[in-house]
Design an enzyme around this catalytic site. Structure first.
Site, PDB file in Angstrom:
ATOM      1  N   GLN A  89       0.781  -1.249   0.000  1.00  0.00           N
ATOM      2  CA  GLN A  89       0.000   0.000   0.000  1.00  0.00           C
ATOM      3  C   GLN A  89       0.810   1.295   0.000  1.00  0.00           C
ATOM      4  O   GLN A  89       0.472   2.244  -0.710  1.00  0.00           O
ATOM      5  CB  GLN A  89      -0.943   0.016   1.222  1.00  0.00           C
ATOM      6  CG  GLN A  89      -1.857   1.207   1.222  1.00  0.00           C
ATOM      7  CD  GLN A  89      -2.743   1.329   2.444  1.00  0.00           C
ATOM      8  OE1 GLN A  89      -3.236   2.401   2.725  1.00  0.00           O
ATOM      9  NE2 GLN A  89      -2.973   0.265   3.185  1.00  0.00           N
TER      10      GLN A  89
ATOM     11  N   GLU B 137       1.459  -1.255   8.322  1.00  0.00           N
ATOM     12  CA  GLU B 137       0.675  -0.103   8.805  1.00  0.00           C
ATOM     13  C   GLU B 137       0.613   0.063  10.324  1.00  0.00           C
ATOM     14  O   GLU B 137       1.020   1.081  10.879  1.00  0.00           O
ATOM     15  CB  GLU B 137      -0.759  -0.247   8.239  1.00  0.00           C
ATOM     16  CG  GLU B 137      -1.766   0.733   8.790  1.00  0.00           C
ATOM     17  CD  GLU B 137      -1.520   2.166   8.326  1.00  0.00           C
ATOM     18  OE1 GLU B 137      -1.226   2.368   7.153  1.00  0.00           O
ATOM     19  OE2 GLU B 137      -1.635   3.077   9.177  1.00  0.00           O
TER      20      GLU B 137
ATOM     21  N   ASP C 112       0.761   3.763   5.993  1.00  0.00           N
ATOM     22  CA  ASP C 112       1.006   3.401   4.595  1.00  0.00           C
ATOM     23  C   ASP C 112       0.706   4.565   3.653  1.00  0.00           C
ATOM     24  O   ASP C 112       1.605   5.116   3.023  1.00  0.00           O
ATOM     25  CB  ASP C 112       0.114   2.211   4.205  1.00  0.00           C
ATOM     26  CG  ASP C 112       0.673   0.897   4.704  1.00  0.00           C
ATOM     27  OD1 ASP C 112       1.880   0.838   4.973  1.00  0.00           O
ATOM     28  OD2 ASP C 112      -0.088  -0.070   4.815  1.00  0.00           O
TER      29      ASP C 112
ATOM     30  N   GLY D 273      -7.251  20.599  19.206  1.00  0.00           N
ATOM     31  CA  GLY D 273      -6.861  22.008  19.091  1.00  0.00           C
ATOM     32  C   GLY D 273      -7.374  22.839  20.245  1.00  0.00           C
ATOM     33  O   GLY D 273      -7.798  22.314  21.270  1.00  0.00           O
ATOM     34  N   GLY D 274      -7.362  24.135  20.074  1.00  0.00           N
ATOM     35  CA  GLY D 274      -7.744  25.039  21.147  1.00  0.00           C
ATOM     36  C   GLY D 274      -9.248  25.206  21.319  1.00  0.00           C
ATOM     37  O   GLY D 274      -9.699  25.834  22.280  1.00  0.00           O
TER      38      GLY D 274
HETATM   39  N1  CAO Z   1      11.788 -10.162  -9.204  1.00  0.00           N
HETATM   40  C1  CAO Z   1      12.490 -10.916  -8.335  1.00  0.00           C
HETATM   41  N2  CAO Z   1      12.450 -10.798  -7.004  1.00  0.00           N
HETATM   42  C2  CAO Z   1      11.631  -9.821  -6.520  1.00  0.00           C
HETATM   43  C3  CAO Z   1      10.873  -8.990  -7.351  1.00  0.00           C
HETATM   44  C4  CAO Z   1      10.971  -9.180  -8.760  1.00  0.00           C
HETATM   45  N3  CAO Z   1      10.285  -8.449  -9.627  1.00  0.00           N
HETATM   46  N4  CAO Z   1      10.172  -8.147  -6.571  1.00  0.00           N
HETATM   47  C5  CAO Z   1      10.469  -8.444  -5.308  1.00  0.00           C
HETATM   48  N5  CAO Z   1      11.349  -9.463  -5.266  1.00  0.00           N
HETATM   49  C6  CAO Z   1      11.959 -10.076  -4.092  1.00  0.00           C
HETATM   50  C7  CAO Z   1      12.764  -9.128  -3.274  1.00  0.00           C
HETATM   51  O1  CAO Z   1      14.019  -8.892  -3.863  1.00  0.00           O
HETATM   52  C8  CAO Z   1      12.886  -9.870  -1.956  1.00  0.00           C
HETATM   53  O2  CAO Z   1      13.885 -10.869  -2.080  1.00  0.00           O
HETATM   54  P1  CAO Z   1      15.060 -11.044  -0.968  1.00  0.00           P
HETATM   55  O3  CAO Z   1      14.371 -11.200   0.342  1.00  0.00           O
HETATM   56  O4  CAO Z   1      15.766 -12.276  -1.435  1.00  0.00           O
HETATM   57  O5  CAO Z   1      15.913  -9.842  -0.999  1.00  0.00           O
HETATM   58  C9  CAO Z   1      11.551 -10.616  -1.909  1.00  0.00           C
HETATM   59  O6  CAO Z   1      10.958 -10.475  -3.196  1.00  0.00           O
HETATM   60  C10 CAO Z   1      10.577 -10.140  -0.881  1.00  0.00           C
HETATM   61  O7  CAO Z   1      10.536  -8.723  -0.824  1.00  0.00           O
HETATM   62  P2  CAO Z   1      10.130  -8.012   0.532  1.00  0.00           P
HETATM   63  O8  CAO Z   1      10.995  -8.532   1.633  1.00  0.00           O
HETATM   64  O9  CAO Z   1      10.093  -6.547   0.328  1.00  0.00           O
HETATM   65  O10 CAO Z   1       8.622  -8.525   0.702  1.00  0.00           O
HETATM   66  P3  CAO Z   1       7.895  -9.136   1.985  1.00  0.00           P
HETATM   67  O11 CAO Z   1       6.559  -9.556   1.500  1.00  0.00           O
HETATM   68  O12 CAO Z   1       8.708 -10.169   2.669  1.00  0.00           O
HETATM   69  O13 CAO Z   1       7.768  -7.892   2.972  1.00  0.00           O
HETATM   70  C11 CAO Z   1       7.039  -5.682   3.567  1.00  0.00           C
HETATM   71  C12 CAO Z   1       6.743  -6.949   2.758  1.00  0.00           C
HETATM   72  C13 CAO Z   1       5.997  -4.656   3.156  1.00  0.00           C
HETATM   73  C14 CAO Z   1       6.901  -5.985   5.065  1.00  0.00           C
HETATM   74  C15 CAO Z   1       8.454  -5.166   3.266  1.00  0.00           C
HETATM   75  O14 CAO Z   1       8.582  -5.014   1.880  1.00  0.00           O
HETATM   76  C16 CAO Z   1       8.785  -3.849   3.945  1.00  0.00           C
HETATM   77  O15 CAO Z   1       9.076  -3.796   5.150  1.00  0.00           O
HETATM   78  N6  CAO Z   1       8.780  -2.742   3.182  1.00  0.00           N
HETATM   79  C17 CAO Z   1       9.146  -1.445   3.681  1.00  0.00           C
HETATM   80  C18 CAO Z   1       8.069  -0.857   4.542  1.00  0.00           C
HETATM   81  C19 CAO Z   1       6.748  -0.754   3.854  1.00  0.00           C
HETATM   82  O16 CAO Z   1       6.594  -0.192   2.803  1.00  0.00           O
HETATM   83  N7  CAO Z   1       5.733  -1.281   4.525  1.00  0.00           N
HETATM   84  C20 CAO Z   1       4.350  -1.028   4.127  1.00  0.00           C
HETATM   85  C21 CAO Z   1       3.799  -2.065   3.329  1.00  0.00           C
HETATM   86  S1  CAO Z   1       2.105  -1.666   3.042  1.00  0.00           S
HETATM   87  O17 CAO Z   1       1.363  -2.239   4.402  1.00  0.00           O
END
Ligand code: CAO
Length: 424
Positions: free
Chosen positions: A16, A138, A167, A246-247
């Site tokens: 998001q 979030e 988010d 607020g106030g």
């Molecule tokens: N091709 C190949 N690999 C890909 C890819 C693509 N097109 N797109 C993503 N990947 C891979 C990433 O490189 C990552 O691999 P590694 O772990 O080996 O480096 C893997 O997919 C997973 O990516 P991720 O760790 O970002 O995803 P997740 O689902 O495990 O975590 C989230 C999700 C949101 C917790 C994490 O991305 C995060 O903390 N983001 C920053 C904060 C944020 O934006 N949070 C809000 C999210 S909205 O609620």
């Protein structure tokens, strides 16, 4: 012409926070190219599914006006395509877990070498420090940014809020950073890194609660209803229920029908400037001159009683009648609107704040349109892309792959299965 026409955005975002930002850029006219993992795509495509085999509302409502390319960024040919995209684009936006982009081989240092004009914008849960490696969603941000500890009732647990301030709030902050960096690039010719931590964005939105934290040193927070109730303050900004931040004191009050309708309530603000009108409306004209009620500071220890009296009046009116009576008198009130009521408000559709969008897999659905209105750059909401819908056109039109070269990329498996555009 749209405000950001000609700006190409490599959208490496998911879930998001990041998609909120790139959707705004798309509505402002940028060409947003969403890079998604082949065969999988943004995880939200298949989260909270309501129509089988169709992209979810979670996805469609956050990814309007974008193009989608499937690309495996860990495959060698995929890296080649990504490198060319970085070379072509003005902005890269990502919200991967900390370190994910580096592990793909695209650190900020490498990206600058590929395209020194590129603006790279990142969202992480926390800024540099002891939590910098955490994955964050979030509600974690709402808690870490001071929102949860200051939301809820004094005698209850901390509460998260329904507005996605962690988010979508961070996506908004990032969007501002990106257009500011684009503006600076006009003068310097250089790109830069734009970073937003979700904790920081929530804290920014909870700024007034940090104000109150410091005011505590000077004594009790007299505008909080706990002051009038004689409840002592602790060391930290307390939860303030529905007290105004607020106030001008305010509160949520019951309206006619509250016994059966969970949203038959109004927010009522006793703004000092219209106190006399409030007194007349609720049938307490004596409060206009009575000592203890006439002046704002005198009223602060009686807010609970005052709002209970006003509520006796609001309970005799619907929330809309309260609005109709108070608005002409400049008494600030706000009906508590349900999502159902908002989804049926034709006035919001007329301004484009609510939109009806057609989608080849799911038919018509409602969405929230662009909340920022530019008179010279109106946002026309277009449906979100299907996974990989624009892979071939991006490879050929944006990156110039043709003939054998295009066939090589497709055969490498780096860009998923090539699809034909759906019939609209
Ligand atoms: N091709 C190949 N690999 C890909 C890819 C693509 N097109 N797109 C993503 N990947 C891979 C990433 O490189 C990552 O691999 P590694 O772990 O080996 O480096 C893997 O997919 C997973 O990516 P991720 O760790 O970002 O995803 P997740 O689902 O495990 O975590 C989230 C999700 C949101 C917790 C994490 O991305 C995060 O903390 N983001 C920053 C904060 C944020 O934006 N949070 C809000 C999210 S909205 O609620």
């Amino acid at each position: 012409m749209k405000a950001l026409e000609g700006i190409k955005v490599l959208d490496f975002t998911h879930v998001q926070s990041g998609p909120t930002c790139t959707q705004l850029l798309a509505w402002f006219g940028a060409d947003v190219i969403k890079v998604e993992r082949p065969g999988v795509g943004d995880a939200t495509r298949k989260q909270l599914v309501d129509v089988p085999n169709a992209d979810s509302l979670y996805f469609t409502m956050l990814n309007h006006n974008k193009r989608s390319i499937e690309l495996d960024s860990k495959n060698e040919t995929g890296k080649e395509v990504l490198t060319r995209l970085i070379g072509e684009c003005d902005v890269l936006v990502e919200n991967f877990a900390p370190g994910a982009l580096d592990r793909m081989g695209f650190s900020w240092e490498n990206i600058q070498k590929i395209n020194p004009r590129l603006i790279m914008a990142s969202i992480k849960g926390f800024g540099p420090g002891k939590y910098q490696d955490c994955k964050v969603y979030e509600n974690v941000a709402q808690c870490a940014g001071g929102s949860a500890s200051t939301t809820g009732f004094l005698d209850g647990p901390p509460l998260v809020t329904g507005a996605q301030i962690g988010d979508s709030g961070t996506g908004l902050h990032l969007c501002l950073g990106i257009v500011t960096a684009l503006f600076q690039r006009e003068k310097t010719g250089r790109g830069q890194k734009v970073s937003c931590a979700m904790q920081d964005s929530v804290l920014n939105l909870a700024r007034v609660k940090m104000r109150d934290q410091q005011r505590l040193k000077a004594g009790p927070l007299t505008e909080y209803s706990q002051y009038g109730q004689g409840i002592p303050f602790g060391e930290a900004t307390p939860r303030a229920g529905n007290d105004s931040g607020g106030g001008q004191p305010g509160s949520i009050l019951k309206c006619k029908g509250w016994e059966t309708d969970p949203n038959a309530y109004t927010y009522f603000i006793i703004q000092a400037a219209v106190w006399e009108k409030v007194c007349d409306v609720i049938g307490k004209p004596e409060w206009k001159t009575e000592k203890g009620y006439a002046k704002p500071p005198e009223r602060l220890d009686k807010l609970t009683e005052i709002f209970a009296t006003i509520e006796e009046w609001t309970k005799t009116k619907t929330k809309f009648e309260v609005m109709d009576i108070c608005n002409p008198l400049d008494i600030p009130v706000g009906p508590i609107l349900s999502m159902k009521e908002i989804s049926e408000d034709e006035g919001l559709f007329a301004t484009g704040t609510m939109v009806r969008v057609d989608h080849p897999e799911r038919g018509e659905y409602l969405s929230v349109g662009c909340p920022v209105k530019l008179s010279d750059s109106p946002a026309d909401v277009k449906r979100s892309p299907l996974l990989g819908e624009h892979t071939t056109e991006i490879l050929s039109d944006v990156l110039g792959y043709t003939g054998d070269d295009l066939a090589r990329v497709i055969a490498s498996g780096a860009v998923g299965k090539i699809k034909t555009a759906p019939a609209e």
